[in-house]
Design a protein around this motif. Structure first.
Motif, PDB file in Angstrom:
ATOM      1  N   GLU A 190       0.839  -1.208   0.000  1.00 31.96           N
ATOM      2  CA  GLU A 190       0.000   0.000   0.000  1.00 31.96           C
ATOM      3  C   GLU A 190       0.870   1.253   0.000  1.00 31.96           C
ATOM      4  OE1 GLU A 190      -3.264   0.039  -0.423  1.00 31.96           O
ATOM      5  OE2 GLU A 190      -3.630  -2.110  -0.170  1.00 31.96           O
ATOM      6  N   ALA A 191       1.987   1.217   0.726  1.00 32.68           N
ATOM      7  CA  ALA A 191       2.928   2.342   0.712  1.00 32.68           C
ATOM      8  C   ALA A 191       3.503   2.511  -0.701  1.00 32.68           C
ATOM      9  CB  ALA A 191       4.044   2.117   1.726  1.00 32.68           C
ATOM     10  N   TYR A 192       3.804   1.401  -1.354  1.00 28.91           N
ATOM     11  CA  TYR A 192       4.299   1.452  -2.729  1.00 28.91           C
ATOM     12  C   TYR A 192       3.241   2.035  -3.661  1.00 28.91           C
ATOM     13  CZ  TYR A 192       5.683  -0.068  -7.383  1.00 28.91           C
ATOM     14  OH  TYR A 192       5.987  -0.086  -8.723  1.00 28.91           O
ATOM     15  N   GLN A 193       1.999   1.608  -3.487  1.00 33.74           N
ATOM     16  CA  GLN A 193       0.915   2.149  -4.312  1.00 33.74           C
ATOM     17  C   GLN A 193       0.854   3.671  -4.172  1.00 33.74           C
ATOM     18  OE1 GLN A 193       0.341  -0.483  -6.394  1.00 33.74           O
ATOM     19  NE2 GLN A 193      -1.835  -0.015  -6.327  1.00 33.74           N
ATOM     20  N   ALA A 194       1.022   4.163  -2.937  1.00 29.39           N
ATOM     21  CA  ALA A 194       1.028   5.610  -2.715  1.00 29.39           C
ATOM     22  C   ALA A 194       2.174   6.257  -3.499  1.00 29.39           C
ATOM     23  CB  ALA A 194       1.142   5.922  -1.224  1.00 29.39           C
ATOM     24  N   GLN A 195       3.326   5.603  -3.523  1.00 24.11           N
ATOM     25  CA  GLN A 195       4.477   6.130  -4.263  1.00 24.11           C
ATOM     26  C   GLN A 195       4.190   6.187  -5.766  1.00 24.11           C
ATOM     27  OE1 GLN A 195       6.060   7.600  -1.795  1.00 24.11           O
ATOM     28  NE2 GLN A 195       8.044   6.996  -2.599  1.00 24.11           N
ATOM     29  N   VAL A 196       3.497   5.182  -6.270  1.00 23.07           N
ATOM     30  CA  VAL A 196       3.141   5.171  -7.691  1.00 23.07           C
ATOM     31  C   VAL A 196       2.254   6.366  -8.003  1.00 23.07           C
ATOM     32  CG1 VAL A 196       1.862   3.921  -9.496  1.00 23.07           C
ATOM     33  CG2 VAL A 196       3.421   2.672  -7.970  1.00 23.07           C
ATOM     34  N   TYR A 197       1.214   6.574  -7.193  1.00 24.15           N
ATOM     35  CA  TYR A 197       0.319   7.708  -7.427  1.00 24.15           C
ATOM     36  C   TYR A 197       1.058   9.036  -7.278  1.00 24.15           C
ATOM     37  CZ  TYR A 197      -3.930   4.960  -7.884  1.00 24.15           C
ATOM     38  OH  TYR A 197      -4.903   4.099  -8.332  1.00 24.15           O
ATOM     39  N   LEU A 198       1.970   9.139  -6.321  1.00 24.58           N
ATOM     40  CA  LEU A 198       2.763  10.354  -6.153  1.00 24.58           C
ATOM     41  C   LEU A 198       3.623  10.603  -7.391  1.00 24.58           C
ATOM     42  CD1 LEU A 198       3.919  12.723  -4.509  1.00 24.58           C
ATOM     43  CD2 LEU A 198       5.535  11.077  -3.492  1.00 24.58           C
ATOM     44  N   SER A 199       4.304   9.579  -7.841  1.00 27.90           N
ATOM     45  CA  SER A 199       5.170   9.697  -9.009  1.00 27.90           C
ATOM     46  C   SER A 199       4.383  10.121 -10.245  1.00 27.90           C
ATOM     47  CB  SER A 199       5.865   8.350  -9.265  1.00 27.90           C
ATOM     48  OG  SER A 199       6.594   8.385 -10.463  1.00 27.90           O
ATOM     49  N   PHE A 200       3.264   9.452 -10.486  1.00 32.41           N
ATOM     50  CA  PHE A 200       2.464   9.776 -11.658  1.00 32.41           C
ATOM     51  C   PHE A 200       1.801  11.148 -11.505  1.00 32.41           C
ATOM     52  CE2 PHE A 200       1.692   5.099 -13.155  1.00 32.41           C
ATOM     53  CZ  PHE A 200       3.049   4.959 -13.362  1.00 32.41           C
ATOM     54  N   GLY A 201       1.448  11.525 -10.278  1.00 31.57           N
ATOM     55  CA  GLY A 201       0.897  12.854 -10.031  1.00 31.57           C
ATOM     56  C   GLY A 201       1.911  13.944 -10.346  1.00 31.57           C
ATOM     57  N   CYS A 202       3.145  13.720  -9.934  1.00 30.78           N
ATOM     58  CA  CYS A 202       4.219  14.679 -10.250  1.00 30.78           C
ATOM     59  C   CYS A 202       4.412  14.779 -11.759  1.00 30.78           C
ATOM     60  CB  CYS A 202       5.518  14.261  -9.570  1.00 30.78           C
ATOM     61  SG  CYS A 202       5.495  14.411  -7.782  1.00 30.78           S
ATOM     62  N   TRP A 203       4.408  13.629 -12.431  1.00 28.36           N
ATOM     63  CA  TRP A 203       4.547  13.627 -13.893  1.00 28.36           C
ATOM     64  C   TRP A 203       3.430  14.450 -14.524  1.00 28.36           C
ATOM     65  CZ3 TRP A 203       0.770  11.785 -17.155  1.00 28.36           C
ATOM     66  CH2 TRP A 203       1.082  11.836 -18.513  1.00 28.36           C
TER      67      TRP A 203
END
Length: 180
Positions: free
Chosen positions: A21-34
């Motif tokens: 779940e922490a990784y999923q948050a990182q994915v959304y953060l990364s894609f949000g920044c993109w």
């Protein structure tokens, strides 16, 4: 709590899901920044809100493990995937992550059933329902993206889609919730 009410196998699996779940948050953060870097403010806001939701899911696992007398194991979170090439790619990658996450939730529920751990089985059902919503929501966004980008010349509807996502719900209605 001194009495451990989950098996060691379940404790390990729940800790792994907490990290996932922490990784999923990182994915959304990364894609949000993109998305924000590429001037898709509405898309980025949507993804950032979803990042926060994934963090809340992570914490639900933390609290559940502790409430059942287990121990928390904080592991390394792998790096988020490389930036998507466009919004369609972004949504497809998110859908894949959600489907993969659903499969892992299913493993928890299956183990809980096998162990007759009805508390964890019940806990897992909340996440099963949540994953149905997640997959439905992203599939609906993919459909909207397809309409906006493929049906109109020069993709002029992407701007409108971006504005819609800025205030889009984080939840999808699933059939069993609808009242007749």
């Amino acid at each position: 709590m001194k009495t451990k009410r989950i098996s060691s196998a379940m404790e390990k699996m729940l800790n792994e899901q907490m990290t996932r779940e922490a990784y999923q948050a990182q994915v959304y953060l990364s894609f949000g920044c993109w998305a924000e870097e590429n001037s898709f403010v509405g898309v980025s806001e949507f993804l950032y809100r979803h990042m926060q939701e994934e963090r809340e899911h992570m914490f639900k696992f933390v609290k559940y493990i502790l409430d059942r007398g287990g121990s928390i194991s904080i592991d390394t979170i792998k790096a988020a995937p490389k930036a998507p090439k466009d919004i369609g790619d972004c949504l497809e990658k998110i859908l894949k992550h959600e489907i993969d996450n659903s499969k892992e939730i299913d493993k928890i529920v299956n183990l809980a059933h096998k162990e007759k751990d009805w508390a964890t089985f019940s806990f897992g059902q909340w996440f099963v329902k949540e994953q149905i919503e997640e997959e439905t929501l992203i599939n609906e966004l993919i459909d909207k993206y397809t309409l906006a980008s493929k049906e109109v010349t020069d993709n002029v509807n992407l701007y409108e889609m971006d504005k819609d996502l800025a205030s889009a719900s984080q939840h999808a209605t699933i059939p069993r919730e609808e009242k007749l």
